[in-house]
Design a protein around this motif. Sequence first.
Motif, PDB file in Angstrom:
ATOM      1  N   ARG A  95     -19.617 -17.279  58.137  1.00 16.20           N
ATOM      2  CA  ARG A  95     -20.178 -15.936  58.246  1.00 16.20           C
ATOM      3  C   ARG A  95     -19.367 -15.116  59.248  1.00 16.20           C
ATOM      4  O   ARG A  95     -18.870 -15.647  60.251  1.00 16.20           O
ATOM      5  N   VAL A  96     -19.212 -13.844  58.972  1.00 21.60           N
ATOM      6  CA  VAL A  96     -18.429 -12.938  59.814  1.00 21.60           C
ATOM      7  C   VAL A  96     -19.344 -11.852  60.375  1.00 21.60           C
ATOM      8  O   VAL A  96     -20.178 -11.295  59.647  1.00 21.60           O
ATOM      9  N   THR A  97     -19.212 -11.561  61.658  1.00 21.37           N
ATOM     10  CA  THR A  97     -19.910 -10.423  62.261  1.00 21.37           C
ATOM     11  C   THR A  97     -18.972  -9.218  62.251  1.00 21.37           C
ATOM     12  O   THR A  97     -17.933  -9.241  62.912  1.00 21.37           O
ATOM     13  N   ALA A  98     -19.331  -8.191  61.486  1.00 23.45           N
ATOM     14  CA  ALA A  98     -18.524  -6.973  61.389  1.00 23.45           C
ATOM     15  C   ALA A  98     -19.076  -5.938  62.366  1.00 23.45           C
ATOM     16  O   ALA A  98     -20.250  -5.565  62.290  1.00 23.45           O
ATOM     17  N   ILE A  99     -18.246  -5.490  63.286  1.00 25.74           N
ATOM     18  CA  ILE A  99     -18.658  -4.564  64.343  1.00 25.74           C
ATOM     19  C   ILE A  99     -18.141  -3.168  64.023  1.00 25.74           C
ATOM     20  O   ILE A  99     -16.949  -2.987  63.751  1.00 25.74           O
ATOM     21  N   VAL A 100     -19.038  -2.182  64.062  1.00 26.72           N
ATOM     22  CA  VAL A 100     -18.676  -0.795  63.734  1.00 26.72           C
ATOM     23  C   VAL A 100     -19.060   0.111  64.904  1.00 26.72           C
ATOM     24  O   VAL A 100     -20.210   0.551  65.002  1.00 26.72           O
ATOM     25  N   PRO A 101     -18.151   0.380  65.839  1.00 26.86           N
ATOM     26  CA  PRO A 101     -18.447   1.350  66.907  1.00 26.86           C
ATOM     27  C   PRO A 101     -18.509   2.750  66.313  1.00 26.86           C
ATOM     28  O   PRO A 101     -17.701   3.106  65.442  1.00 26.86           O
ATOM     29  N   THR A 102     -19.451   3.560  66.767  1.00 31.88           N
ATOM     30  CA  THR A 102     -19.585   4.899  66.205  1.00 31.88           C
ATOM     31  C   THR A 102     -20.015   5.895  67.274  1.00 31.88           C
ATOM     32  O   THR A 102     -20.797   5.559  68.175  1.00 31.88           O
ATOM     33  N   TYR A 103     -19.493   7.095  67.168  1.00 31.79           N
ATOM     34  CA  TYR A 103     -19.924   8.191  68.036  1.00 31.79           C
ATOM     35  C   TYR A 103     -19.730   9.500  67.279  1.00 31.79           C
ATOM     36  O   TYR A 103     -18.613   9.845  66.904  1.00 31.79           O
ATOM     37  N   GLU A 104     -20.843  10.183  66.991  1.00 34.39           N
ATOM     38  CA  GLU A 104     -20.834  11.431  66.234  1.00 34.39           C
ATOM     39  C   GLU A 104     -20.133  11.253  64.888  1.00 34.39           C
ATOM     40  O   GLU A 104     -19.373  12.108  64.445  1.00 34.39           O
ATOM     41  N   ASP A 105     -20.382  10.119  64.262  1.00 31.75           N
ATOM     42  CA  ASP A 105     -19.801   9.808  62.959  1.00 31.75           C
ATOM     43  C   ASP A 105     -20.868   9.700  61.879  1.00 31.75           C
ATOM     44  O   ASP A 105     -20.659   9.028  60.861  1.00 31.75           O
ATOM     45  N   ALA A 106     -22.011  10.329  62.078  1.00 31.50           N
ATOM     46  CA  ALA A 106     -23.124  10.163  61.145  1.00 31.50           C
ATOM     47  C   ALA A 106     -22.733  10.520  59.713  1.00 31.50           C
ATOM     48  O   ALA A 106     -23.176   9.872  58.759  1.00 31.50           O
ATOM     49  N   ALA A 107     -21.891  11.533  59.544  1.00 31.04           N
ATOM     50  CA  ALA A 107     -21.536  12.002  58.201  1.00 31.04           C
ATOM     51  C   ALA A 107     -20.633  11.040  57.451  1.00 31.04           C
ATOM     52  O   ALA A 107     -20.532  11.110  56.227  1.00 31.04           O
ATOM     53  N   VAL A 108     -19.959  10.147  58.163  1.00 30.34           N
ATOM     54  CA  VAL A 108     -19.012   9.240  57.499  1.00 30.34           C
ATOM     55  C   VAL A 108     -19.376   7.774  57.679  1.00 30.34           C
ATOM     56  O   VAL A 108     -18.679   6.894  57.180  1.00 30.34           O
ATOM     57  N   LEU A 109     -20.472   7.488  58.369  1.00 30.75           N
ATOM     58  CA  LEU A 109     -20.832   6.108  58.675  1.00 30.75           C
ATOM     59  C   LEU A 109     -21.103   5.284  57.410  1.00 30.75           C
ATOM     60  O   LEU A 109     -20.933   4.060  57.412  1.00 30.75           O
ATOM     61  N   HIS A 110     -21.483   5.962  56.339  1.00 28.76           N
ATOM     62  CA  HIS A 110     -21.773   5.237  55.098  1.00 28.76           C
ATOM     63  C   HIS A 110     -20.550   4.514  54.550  1.00 28.76           C
ATOM     64  O   HIS A 110     -20.678   3.483  53.879  1.00 28.76           O
ATOM     65  N   HIS A 111     -19.345   5.044  54.842  1.00 28.03           N
ATOM     66  CA  HIS A 111     -18.128   4.409  54.338  1.00 28.03           C
ATOM     67  C   HIS A 111     -18.053   2.951  54.779  1.00 28.03           C
ATOM     68  O   HIS A 111     -17.829   2.048  53.975  1.00 28.03           O
ATOM     69  N   SER A 112     -18.227   2.727  56.072  1.00 28.13           N
ATOM     70  CA  SER A 112     -18.090   1.367  56.601  1.00 28.13           C
ATOM     71  C   SER A 112     -19.319   0.519  56.324  1.00 28.13           C
ATOM     72  O   SER A 112     -19.214  -0.597  55.804  1.00 28.13           O
ATOM     73  N   VAL A 113     -20.491   1.032  56.664  1.00 28.03           N
ATOM     74  CA  VAL A 113     -21.701   0.211  56.599  1.00 28.03           C
ATOM     75  C   VAL A 113     -22.013  -0.229  55.174  1.00 28.03           C
ATOM     76  O   VAL A 113     -22.282  -1.407  54.921  1.00 28.03           O
ATOM     77  N   GLU A 114     -21.954   0.685  54.230  1.00 30.52           N
ATOM     78  CA  GLU A 114     -22.299   0.329  52.857  1.00 30.52           C
ATOM     79  C   GLU A 114     -21.299  -0.652  52.260  1.00 30.52           C
ATOM     80  O   GLU A 114     -21.680  -1.593  51.548  1.00 30.52           O
ATOM     81  N   SER A 115     -20.010  -0.440  52.533  1.00 28.85           N
ATOM     82  CA  SER A 115     -19.009  -1.352  51.968  1.00 28.85           C
ATOM     83  C   SER A 115     -19.093  -2.730  52.613  1.00 28.85           C
ATOM     84  O   SER A 115     -18.866  -3.750  51.954  1.00 28.85           O
ATOM     85  N   LEU A 116     -19.437  -2.797  53.897  1.00 33.90           N
ATOM     86  CA  LEU A 116     -19.563  -4.082  54.584  1.00 33.90           C
ATOM     87  C   LEU A 116     -20.862  -4.799  54.210  1.00 33.90           C
ATOM     88  O   LEU A 116     -20.876  -6.015  54.001  1.00 33.90           O
ATOM     89  N   ALA A 117     -21.948  -4.048  54.123  1.00 30.02           N
ATOM     90  CA  ALA A 117     -23.245  -4.648  53.818  1.00 30.02           C
ATOM     91  C   ALA A 117     -23.307  -5.191  52.399  1.00 30.02           C
ATOM     92  O   ALA A 117     -24.113  -6.092  52.113  1.00 30.02           O
ATOM     93  N   ALA A 140     -15.961   3.738  61.810  1.00 31.92           N
ATOM     94  CA  ALA A 140     -17.102   4.196  61.020  1.00 31.92           C
ATOM     95  C   ALA A 140     -16.678   4.790  59.682  1.00 31.92           C
ATOM     96  O   ALA A 140     -17.415   4.715  58.693  1.00 31.92           O
ATOM     97  N   ASP A 141     -15.490   5.385  59.620  1.00 36.92           N
ATOM     98  CA  ASP A 141     -15.044   6.066  58.398  1.00 36.92           C
ATOM     99  C   ASP A 141     -14.213   5.172  57.483  1.00 36.92           C
ATOM    100  O   ASP A 141     -13.680   5.634  56.485  1.00 36.92           O
ATOM    101  N   GLN A 142     -14.078   3.885  57.820  1.00 37.79           N
ATOM    102  CA  GLN A 142     -13.286   2.982  56.999  1.00 37.79           C
ATOM    103  C   GLN A 142     -14.162   2.335  55.926  1.00 37.79           C
ATOM    104  O   GLN A 142     -15.342   2.067  56.156  1.00 37.79           O
ATOM    105  N   SER A 143     -13.576   2.080  54.778  1.00 35.38           N
ATOM    106  CA  SER A 143     -14.287   1.391  53.713  1.00 35.38           C
ATOM    107  C   SER A 143     -13.424   0.258  53.196  1.00 35.38           C
ATOM    108  O   SER A 143     -12.250   0.456  52.872  1.00 35.38           O
ATOM    109  N   ILE A 144     -13.999  -0.930  53.157  1.00 40.23           N
ATOM    110  CA  ILE A 144     -13.257  -2.074  52.642  1.00 40.23           C
ATOM    111  C   ILE A 144     -13.416  -2.126  51.125  1.00 40.23           C
ATOM    112  O   ILE A 144     -14.355  -1.566  50.558  1.00 40.23           O
TER     113      ILE A 144
END
Length: 418
Positions: free
Chosen positions: A72-94, A159-163
């Motif tokens: 299992r891998v722990t994916a860490i996503v630091p974010t600051y004022e990235d609410a509009a683009v946070l879906h890129h990273s979180v959704e692709s990782l989740a 936060a704005d990256q998508s795998i």
Amino acid sequence: MVQNRWVAWAAFVVAVVALLVSGYLSGFGTLPLLGVHEAVFAYTSFTAFVLVSGVLFARKFVEPSPDPLDERVTAIVPTYEDAAVLHHSVESLATADHPVDVVVVCEPDDPEGRETAEGFAEEYATVEVLVNPRPGSKAGGVNAAVERADTDYFGVFDADQSIRSGFFDEVTGHLRADDVVQARFVPRPDGHVESLAYDEFTLFGHCFRQLLYALTGFRMATSKALVFSRDAIDTVGGYDPEMVSEDYDFAHRCYLNRVDVKMRYTTVVDEEAAHTLRDWWGQRKRWMTGNTQVLHRLLTELPENADDHRYYLSLAVGVMSVGGAAFLVSLVPKALVLIELGKPHVAVLPLVAIYLVALGVRLADDRDLGAWFVLTPLVLPFFSLITTKAIAEYCFDFEGEWFAVEKGAGDGETAKGD
């Protein structure tokens, strides 16, 4: 201080003028052993550098993937004022086709980002939110997430990256032989400035480093699109919160501590590009200011293993990375020298080489050219000016202030710089 800022600007102007004048005047000189004008040698050697780097880079585009780890891998996503683009990273990782826990590290003064992250935590059982115990420090947030996790393998993503599908299957297998795996991240070229940012990062972020990697064994390990083991982060001591470019500093400490880094160019992670020239300038200047800070540390703070040849190679990497980028602007006036010498065709050689490399990478990545592709060679002197400005500011006006890069629908990524 305002006075320091004016001094930094004056130093920048003087440095640029000096580079331009010296580049022009030196171009007329004749190299004694080669019997050619310095301008001819400079342009032909730089052309060779670009082409050889391009060939070495191209060889990395075909690489098999070892059998992935089931860990299992722990994916860490630091974010600051990235609410509009946070879906890129979180959704692709989740939704990744690999067991992944996602930790979104929010800043306490970013309620919108925290609310968005908590919404994802409610939607996905594998997502949790951590409020950064060291506010304002991406490095501190990542370190805290690593300390809290109970896994032995980690990934760090912006936060704005998508795998893409299969990301972890492609990279985790390398962790059997290496301690750190760096995937290739590229800006999304979905606009004019964004397209130039993509080509600039292709050249400076990847291609031009190939000879350096081949000669020194140094590898760039960043704080995004990176997968590593707990042993690696413990050996290096985590990311340093005091450094502007915590990733560049991390890469040098990996090298100094003999932590093996694998560059995985066939695995691509998309990220948001700077959308304006101002943001492009500010973002890149922040990076180069951080690189200058790392070089300063290497020059003034000898590590415990200073007698190791890796220290001197690490120092050489720092000098070449910062000094080489700043020196590029001196090539521009040599084109005038070549015209005066009646050899304008030599001035075209670097342009052809740059176009070939940039075109090859675009074809490999299946990216459209776009109308602004013709301006690609201009990113070299532009980046050189940025580096020169970063050096001047670090020497005379370095306070680590924040710079906001607009992302998504007006939300910004903050980065130390100006």
